[in-house]
Design a protein around this motif. Sequence first.
Motif, PDB file in Angstrom:
ATOM      1  N   ARG A  11       0.824  -0.734   0.367  1.00 27.53           N
ATOM      2  CA  ARG A  11      -0.417  -0.011  -0.828  1.00 27.53           C
ATOM      3  C   ARG A  11       0.672   1.437   0.339  1.00 27.53           C
ATOM      4  NH1 ARG A  11      -3.524  -3.199   3.126  1.00 27.53           N
ATOM      5  NH2 ARG A  11      -2.542  -2.838   5.156  1.00 27.53           N
ATOM      6  N   ASP A  12       2.423   1.182   0.643  1.00 26.57           N
ATOM      7  CA  ASP A  12       2.985   1.865   1.146  1.00 26.57           C
ATOM      8  C   ASP A  12       3.575   2.186  -0.101  1.00 26.57           C
ATOM      9  OD1 ASP A  12       2.340   2.617   3.709  1.00 26.57           O
ATOM     10  OD2 ASP A  12       3.693   1.834   4.736  1.00 26.57           O
ATOM     11  N   LEU A  13       3.546   1.190  -1.152  1.00 25.33           N
ATOM     12  CA  LEU A  13       4.959   1.603  -2.660  1.00 25.33           C
ATOM     13  C   LEU A  13       3.228   2.032  -3.761  1.00 25.33           C
ATOM     14  CD1 LEU A  13       7.149   0.628  -3.923  1.00 25.33           C
ATOM     15  CD2 LEU A  13       6.216  -1.418  -4.266  1.00 25.33           C
ATOM     16  N   ASN A  14       2.388   1.752  -3.385  1.00 29.68           N
ATOM     17  CA  ASN A  14       1.630   2.682  -4.440  1.00 29.68           C
ATOM     18  C   ASN A  14       1.373   3.902  -4.329  1.00 29.68           C
ATOM     19  OD1 ASN A  14      -0.130   1.275  -6.627  1.00 29.68           O
ATOM     20  ND2 ASN A  14      -1.594   1.633  -4.977  1.00 29.68           N
ATOM     21  N   LYS A  15       2.124   3.967  -2.700  1.00 30.50           N
ATOM     22  CA  LYS A  15       1.459   5.823  -3.417  1.00 30.50           C
ATOM     23  C   LYS A  15       2.739   6.541  -3.334  1.00 30.50           C
ATOM     24  CE  LYS A  15      -1.904   4.962   0.727  1.00 30.50           C
ATOM     25  NZ  LYS A  15      -1.990   5.229   2.630  1.00 30.50           N
ATOM     26  N   ASN A  16       3.188   5.896  -2.897  1.00 30.64           N
ATOM     27  CA  ASN A  16       4.767   6.122  -3.505  1.00 30.64           C
ATOM     28  C   ASN A  16       6.075   5.182  -4.445  1.00 30.64           C
ATOM     29  OD1 ASN A  16       5.333   8.030  -1.012  1.00 30.64           O
ATOM     30  ND2 ASN A  16       4.215   6.117   0.049  1.00 30.64           N
ATOM     31  N   ASN A  17       5.230   5.127  -6.016  1.00 30.10           N
ATOM     32  CA  ASN A  17       5.751   4.537  -6.522  1.00 30.10           C
ATOM     33  C   ASN A  17       6.846   4.723  -7.580  1.00 30.10           C
ATOM     34  OD1 ASN A  17       5.988   1.895  -8.744  1.00 30.10           O
ATOM     35  ND2 ASN A  17       3.673   1.454  -8.050  1.00 30.10           N
ATOM     36  N   ASN A  18       7.833   5.307  -7.071  1.00 31.11           N
ATOM     37  CA  ASN A  18       8.953   5.521  -8.078  1.00 31.11           C
ATOM     38  C   ASN A  18      10.180   5.540  -6.862  1.00 31.11           C
ATOM     39  OD1 ASN A  18       9.733   7.276  -5.529  1.00 31.11           O
ATOM     40  ND2 ASN A  18       8.077   8.413  -5.967  1.00 31.11           N
ATOM     41  N   LYS A  19      11.603   5.286  -8.027  1.00 32.60           N
ATOM     42  CA  LYS A  19      13.065   4.369  -7.718  1.00 32.60           C
ATOM     43  C   LYS A  19      12.917   5.281  -6.164  1.00 32.60           C
ATOM     44  CE  LYS A  19      13.869   3.380 -12.414  1.00 32.60           C
ATOM     45  NZ  LYS A  19      14.902   3.300 -13.098  1.00 32.60           N
ATOM     46  N   GLU A  20      12.599   6.423  -6.784  1.00 30.82           N
ATOM     47  CA  GLU A  20      13.196   7.182  -4.775  1.00 30.82           C
ATOM     48  C   GLU A  20      12.904   6.662  -3.250  1.00 30.82           C
ATOM     49  OE1 GLU A  20      14.497   9.554  -8.479  1.00 30.82           O
ATOM     50  OE2 GLU A  20      12.375   8.913  -7.993  1.00 30.82           O
ATOM     51  N   TRP A  21      11.928   6.887  -3.844  1.00 31.52           N
ATOM     52  CA  TRP A  21      11.076   6.181  -2.234  1.00 31.52           C
ATOM     53  C   TRP A  21      11.627   4.452  -2.379  1.00 31.52           C
ATOM     54  CZ3 TRP A  21       8.031   1.851  -0.287  1.00 31.52           C
ATOM     55  CH2 TRP A  21       7.790   2.254   0.371  1.00 31.52           C
ATOM     56  N   MET A  22      11.589   4.112  -3.292  1.00 35.11           N
ATOM     57  CA  MET A  22      12.216   2.317  -3.419  1.00 35.11           C
ATOM     58  C   MET A  22      13.606   3.042  -2.608  1.00 35.11           C
ATOM     59  SD  MET A  22      11.174  -0.890  -3.034  1.00 35.11           S
ATOM     60  CE  MET A  22      10.251  -1.550  -4.610  1.00 35.11           C
ATOM     61  N   LEU A  71      10.141  -1.477 -20.735  1.00 33.81           N
ATOM     62  CA  LEU A  71      10.446  -1.546 -21.821  1.00 33.81           C
ATOM     63  C   LEU A  71       8.907  -2.184 -23.072  1.00 33.81           C
ATOM     64  CD1 LEU A  71      12.779  -0.523 -24.389  1.00 33.81           C
ATOM     65  CD2 LEU A  71      13.306  -3.731 -23.949  1.00 33.81           C
ATOM     66  N   TYR A  72       7.866  -2.554 -22.820  1.00 36.59           N
ATOM     67  CA  TYR A  72       7.390  -2.933 -23.427  1.00 36.59           C
ATOM     68  C   TYR A  72       6.139  -2.281 -22.599  1.00 36.59           C
ATOM     69  CZ  TYR A  72      10.437  -6.470 -25.216  1.00 36.59           C
ATOM     70  OH  TYR A  72      11.601  -7.244 -25.640  1.00 36.59           O
ATOM     71  N   HIS A  73       5.812  -2.317 -21.523  1.00 39.71           N
ATOM     72  CA  HIS A  73       4.964  -1.173 -20.600  1.00 39.71           C
ATOM     73  C   HIS A  73       4.805   0.485 -20.546  1.00 39.71           C
ATOM     74  CE1 HIS A  73       2.560  -5.276 -21.940  1.00 39.71           C
ATOM     75  NE2 HIS A  73       3.565  -5.620 -20.842  1.00 39.71           N
ATOM     76  N   PRO A  74       5.649   0.667 -21.354  1.00 35.81           N
ATOM     77  CA  PRO A  74       6.428   2.280 -20.486  1.00 35.81           C
ATOM     78  C   PRO A  74       5.478   2.828 -19.913  1.00 35.81           C
ATOM     79  CG  PRO A  74       5.538   2.072 -23.469  1.00 35.81           C
ATOM     80  CD  PRO A  74       5.137   1.175 -22.907  1.00 35.81           C
ATOM     81  N   ASN A  75       3.759   2.326 -20.137  1.00 37.14           N
ATOM     82  CA  ASN A  75       2.856   3.632 -19.505  1.00 37.14           C
ATOM     83  C   ASN A  75       2.660   2.766 -18.282  1.00 37.14           C
ATOM     84  OD1 ASN A  75       2.363   5.237 -21.307  1.00 37.14           O
ATOM     85  ND2 ASN A  75       1.345   4.077 -22.423  1.00 37.14           N
ATOM     86  N   LYS A  76       2.790   1.976 -17.590  1.00 39.15           N
ATOM     87  CA  LYS A  76       2.488   1.560 -16.374  1.00 39.15           C
ATOM     88  C   LYS A  76       3.214   2.033 -15.213  1.00 39.15           C
ATOM     89  CE  LYS A  76       1.504  -3.714 -17.560  1.00 39.15           C
ATOM     90  NZ  LYS A  76       1.939  -5.217 -17.142  1.00 39.15           N
ATOM     91  N   PRO A  77       2.805   1.813 -13.786  1.00 35.17           N
ATOM     92  CA  PRO A  77       3.858   2.275 -12.739  1.00 35.17           C
ATOM     93  C   PRO A  77       5.416   1.896 -12.530  1.00 35.17           C
ATOM     94  CG  PRO A  77       1.863   1.851 -12.003  1.00 35.17           C
ATOM     95  CD  PRO A  77       1.861   1.252 -13.708  1.00 35.17           C
ATOM     96  N   VAL A  78       6.603   1.709 -12.081  1.00 33.89           N
ATOM     97  CA  VAL A  78       7.309   1.317 -11.703  1.00 33.89           C
ATOM     98  C   VAL A  78       7.690   0.180 -11.484  1.00 33.89           C
ATOM     99  CG1 VAL A  78      10.043   1.625 -10.881  1.00 33.89           C
ATOM    100  CG2 VAL A  78       8.704   3.810 -12.063  1.00 33.89           C
ATOM    101  N   TYR A  79       6.829   0.632 -10.438  1.00 32.94           N
ATOM    102  CA  TYR A  79       6.702  -1.322  -9.395  1.00 32.94           C
ATOM    103  C   TYR A  79       4.718  -1.951  -9.429  1.00 32.94           C
ATOM    104  CZ  TYR A  79      11.084   0.710  -7.619  1.00 32.94           C
ATOM    105  OH  TYR A  79      12.440   1.150  -7.736  1.00 32.94           O
TER     106      TYR A  79
END
Length: 217
Positions: A11-22, A71-79
């Motif tokens: 849940r936390d990752l979904n709210k902060n879906n970026n490499k910095e947060w991870m 690469l194949y799904h550029p519009n998806k979230p990072v995680y």
Amino acid sequence: MSFNKLFQFLRDLNKNNNKEWMGEHRNEYHEVRDFYINWLNELDIRLAKIDPDYSPTTGKQAINRINNNLLYHPNKPVYKDHFGAGLDKEKGKGDFYIHIGINENLVAGGFYKPSKEILDSIRAAIDYNGEEFKKIINKKSFKETFGGLIEEEQLKTAPKGYSQDHEHIELLRNKTFAIKHDLTQKEVMQPDFQDKLVEIYQEMLPFRHYLNHAVTV
């Protein structure tokens, strides 16, 4: 560690879906990932004891990457918003897949949108002995557990080499031969969750054995 903490991390990752947060929460990620891997190791041992054809699969081998393929799904979230894992892994075998996530939880098995070669083999088996397959999927406990085959796009006509009036034409037109059992987060967090998955696996066995035999013979 528990599935409750795993869900909270997702849940936390979904709210902060970026490499910095991870990056800042990498240790927490490894804690929940290691918990799930160890849990999968325990389940792997239990399944191997009840299925003589089972292919031992460690948790590390089973668990999928949490990164989306941009690469194949550029519009998806990072995680991803879930942890996926496949046990009983061996080339030519149908899936036994476990999906634990904040939006969807399920267990699935079989062949989802398989290659033409595998699909041809399954259709040949149904052509030869479709009654056995129907007996498996029409069993009361099977229907109560899985409902039926996952509904995907079917061929509009008979597959090449089969007549439109074939007695098993509705099965032969399928492009997917897979089943699933939906779960709730509450079920996942119960102490007997692993017991439940063992029961689901046992119910799925005749279905997967039929398909695995079809594509290996």
